[in-house]
Design a protein around this motif. Structure first.
Motif, PDB file in Angstrom:
ATOM      1  N   GLY A   1     -32.038  31.343  37.526  1.00 34.34           N
ATOM      2  CA  GLY A   1     -30.749  31.934  37.195  1.00 34.34           C
ATOM      3  C   GLY A   1     -30.834  33.443  37.089  1.00 34.34           C
ATOM      4  N   PHE A   2     -31.903  33.938  36.489  1.00 32.68           N
ATOM      5  CA  PHE A   2     -32.104  35.376  36.346  1.00 32.68           C
ATOM      6  C   PHE A   2     -32.295  36.048  37.701  1.00 32.68           C
ATOM      7  N   LEU A   3     -33.142  35.460  38.565  1.00 31.95           N
ATOM      8  CA  LEU A   3     -33.408  36.052  39.875  1.00 31.95           C
ATOM      9  C   LEU A   3     -32.171  36.086  40.760  1.00 31.95           C
ATOM     10  N   VAL A   4     -31.398  35.008  40.742  1.00 29.16           N
ATOM     11  CA  VAL A   4     -30.193  34.970  41.576  1.00 29.16           C
ATOM     12  C   VAL A   4     -29.167  35.978  41.072  1.00 29.16           C
ATOM     13  N   ARG A   5     -29.073  36.141  39.764  1.00 33.32           N
ATOM     14  CA  ARG A   5     -28.156  37.151  39.216  1.00 33.32           C
ATOM     15  C   ARG A   5     -28.584  38.554  39.605  1.00 33.32           C
ATOM     16  N   ILE A   6     -29.890  38.815  39.629  1.00 31.50           N
ATOM     17  CA  ILE A   6     -30.385  40.130  40.044  1.00 31.50           C
ATOM     18  C   ILE A   6     -30.023  40.390  41.506  1.00 31.50           C
ATOM     19  N   LEU A   7     -30.088  39.350  42.329  1.00 31.05           N
ATOM     20  CA  LEU A   7     -29.775  39.489  43.754  1.00 31.05           C
ATOM     21  C   LEU A   7     -28.269  39.516  44.018  1.00 31.05           C
ATOM     22  N   GLY A   8     -27.463  39.403  42.978  1.00 32.69           N
ATOM     23  CA  GLY A   8     -26.019  39.505  43.132  1.00 32.69           C
ATOM     24  C   GLY A   8     -25.290  38.183  43.222  1.00 32.69           C
ATOM     25  N   GLY A   9     -25.991  37.086  43.046  1.00 41.13           N
ATOM     26  CA  GLY A   9     -25.371  35.763  43.110  1.00 41.13           C
ATOM     27  C   GLY A   9     -24.807  35.336  41.774  1.00 41.13           C
ATOM     28  N   ALA A  10     -24.321  34.111  41.742  1.00 32.72           N
ATOM     29  CA  ALA A  10     -23.677  33.589  40.542  1.00 32.72           C
ATOM     30  C   ALA A  10     -24.682  33.056  39.529  1.00 32.72           C
ATOM     31  N   GLY A  11     -25.903  32.781  39.917  1.00 27.69           N
ATOM     32  CA  GLY A  11     -26.882  32.231  38.986  1.00 27.69           C
ATOM     33  C   GLY A  11     -26.529  30.800  38.615  1.00 27.69           C
ATOM     34  N   VAL A  12     -26.927  30.395  37.439  1.00 30.30           N
ATOM     35  CA  VAL A  12     -26.627  29.055  36.955  1.00 30.30           C
ATOM     36  C   VAL A  12     -25.256  29.106  36.300  1.00 30.30           C
ATOM     37  N   THR A  13     -24.306  28.360  36.864  1.00 28.53           N
ATOM     38  CA  THR A  13     -22.912  28.449  36.422  1.00 28.53           C
ATOM     39  C   THR A  13     -22.455  27.255  35.603  1.00 28.53           C
ATOM     40  N   GLY A  14     -23.237  26.236  35.537  1.00 25.28           N
ATOM     41  CA  GLY A  14     -22.864  25.028  34.810  1.00 25.28           C
ATOM     42  C   GLY A  14     -23.704  23.879  35.323  1.00 25.28           C
ATOM     43  N   PHE A  15     -23.287  22.693  35.028  1.00 26.03           N
ATOM     44  CA  PHE A  15     -24.024  21.514  35.471  1.00 26.03           C
ATOM     45  C   PHE A  15     -23.431  21.054  36.795  1.00 26.03           C
ATOM     46  N   ASN A  16     -23.848  21.711  37.898  1.00 24.38           N
ATOM     47  CA  ASN A  16     -23.331  21.417  39.227  1.00 24.38           C
ATOM     48  C   ASN A  16     -24.450  21.559  40.263  1.00 24.38           C
ATOM     49  N   ILE A  17     -24.110  21.299  41.515  1.00 26.29           N
ATOM     50  CA  ILE A  17     -25.116  21.324  42.592  1.00 26.29           C
ATOM     51  C   ILE A  17     -25.704  22.717  42.770  1.00 26.29           C
TER      52      ILE A  17
ATOM     53  N   SER B   1     -26.079  25.136  40.621  1.00 26.83           N
ATOM     54  CA  SER B   1     -27.000  25.412  39.528  1.00 26.83           C
ATOM     55  C   SER B   1     -28.298  24.628  39.678  1.00 26.83           C
ATOM     56  N   LEU B   2     -28.210  23.405  40.163  1.00 24.23           N
ATOM     57  CA  LEU B   2     -29.404  22.606  40.392  1.00 24.23           C
ATOM     58  C   LEU B   2     -30.283  23.229  41.478  1.00 24.23           C
ATOM     59  N   ILE B   3     -29.654  23.741  42.529  1.00 18.92           N
ATOM     60  CA  ILE B   3     -30.411  24.409  43.594  1.00 18.92           C
ATOM     61  C   ILE B   3     -31.099  25.657  43.052  1.00 18.92           C
ATOM     62  N   VAL B   4     -30.355  26.469  42.314  1.00 19.49           N
ATOM     63  CA  VAL B   4     -30.915  27.693  41.735  1.00 19.49           C
ATOM     64  C   VAL B   4     -32.056  27.359  40.779  1.00 19.49           C
ATOM     65  N   ALA B   5     -31.857  26.380  39.920  1.00 17.73           N
ATOM     66  CA  ALA B   5     -32.887  25.990  38.962  1.00 17.73           C
ATOM     67  C   ALA B   5     -34.116  25.432  39.670  1.00 17.73           C
ATOM     68  N   THR B   6     -33.914  24.658  40.718  1.00 19.60           N
ATOM     69  CA  THR B   6     -35.040  24.095  41.461  1.00 19.60           C
ATOM     70  C   THR B   6     -35.824  25.192  42.168  1.00 19.60           C
ATOM     71  N   LEU B   7     -35.134  26.160  42.755  1.00 17.21           N
ATOM     72  CA  LEU B   7     -35.840  27.282  43.386  1.00 17.21           C
ATOM     73  C   LEU B   7     -36.653  28.055  42.349  1.00 17.21           C
ATOM     74  N   GLY B   8     -36.067  28.275  41.192  1.00 24.02           N
ATOM     75  CA  GLY B   8     -36.813  28.931  40.115  1.00 24.02           C
ATOM     76  C   GLY B   8     -38.006  28.116  39.668  1.00 24.02           C
ATOM     77  N   ALA B   9     -37.842  26.813  39.583  1.00 22.87           N
ATOM     78  CA  ALA B   9     -38.941  25.940  39.177  1.00 22.87           C
ATOM     79  C   ALA B   9     -40.057  25.940  40.220  1.00 22.87           C
ATOM     80  N   VAL B  10     -39.714  25.977  41.487  1.00 27.58           N
ATOM     81  CA  VAL B  10     -40.732  26.047  42.547  1.00 27.58           C
ATOM     82  C   VAL B  10     -41.505  27.355  42.431  1.00 27.58           C
ATOM     83  N   VAL B  11     -40.802  28.453  42.186  1.00 25.65           N
ATOM     84  CA  VAL B  11     -41.465  29.752  42.034  1.00 25.65           C
ATOM     85  C   VAL B  11     -42.406  29.738  40.831  1.00 25.65           C
ATOM     86  N   VAL B  12     -41.934  29.231  39.702  1.00 25.85           N
ATOM     87  CA  VAL B  12     -42.763  29.181  38.491  1.00 25.85           C
ATOM     88  C   VAL B  12     -43.960  28.255  38.707  1.00 25.85           C
ATOM     89  N   LEU B  13     -43.749  27.114  39.336  1.00 23.62           N
ATOM     90  CA  LEU B  13     -44.844  26.182  39.600  1.00 23.62           C
ATOM     91  C   LEU B  13     -45.862  26.790  40.556  1.00 23.62           C
TER      92      LEU B  13
END
Length: 87
Positions: free
Chosen positions: A43-59, A61-73
């Motif tokens: 969510g933080f990275l997407v917001r820095i890049l100008g995107g919406a980040g994590v906006t709620g419990f939706n697809i 946000s799941l994509i953004v969170a999964t991309l962040g989780a892949v990066v952290v992993l």
């Protein structure tokens, strides 16, 4: 979005990242914890890049969170392999 929703989204993202990375990491439980961290990072990275980040419990946000989780992993794997190589 409430903290419980962040945790649930992070757990799902951690599980998806675990599957994407073919089980890499320190086990499923640690990958789920890293997924929660990854949800915040994504969510933080997407917001820095100008995107919406994590906006709620939706697809989106799941994509953004999964991309962040892949990066952290991925970072976790790199740092832990570097530590074990120096031992």
């Amino acid at each position: 979005m409430g903290i419980i929703a962040w945790i649930i989204l992070g757990l799902i993202a951690g599980w998806l990242a675990h599957k994407i990375m073919h089980g890499a990491g320190a086990g499923l439980v640690m990958n789920l914890v890293l997924g929660i961290v990854g949800a915040f990072v994504g969510g933080f990275l997407v917001r820095i890049l100008g995107g919406a980040g994590v906006t709620g419990f939706n697809i989106w946000s799941l994509i953004v969170a999964t991309l962040g989780a892949v990066v952290v992993l991925w970072l976790f794997n790199k740092l832990s392999s570097r530590r074990s190589a120096s031992l």
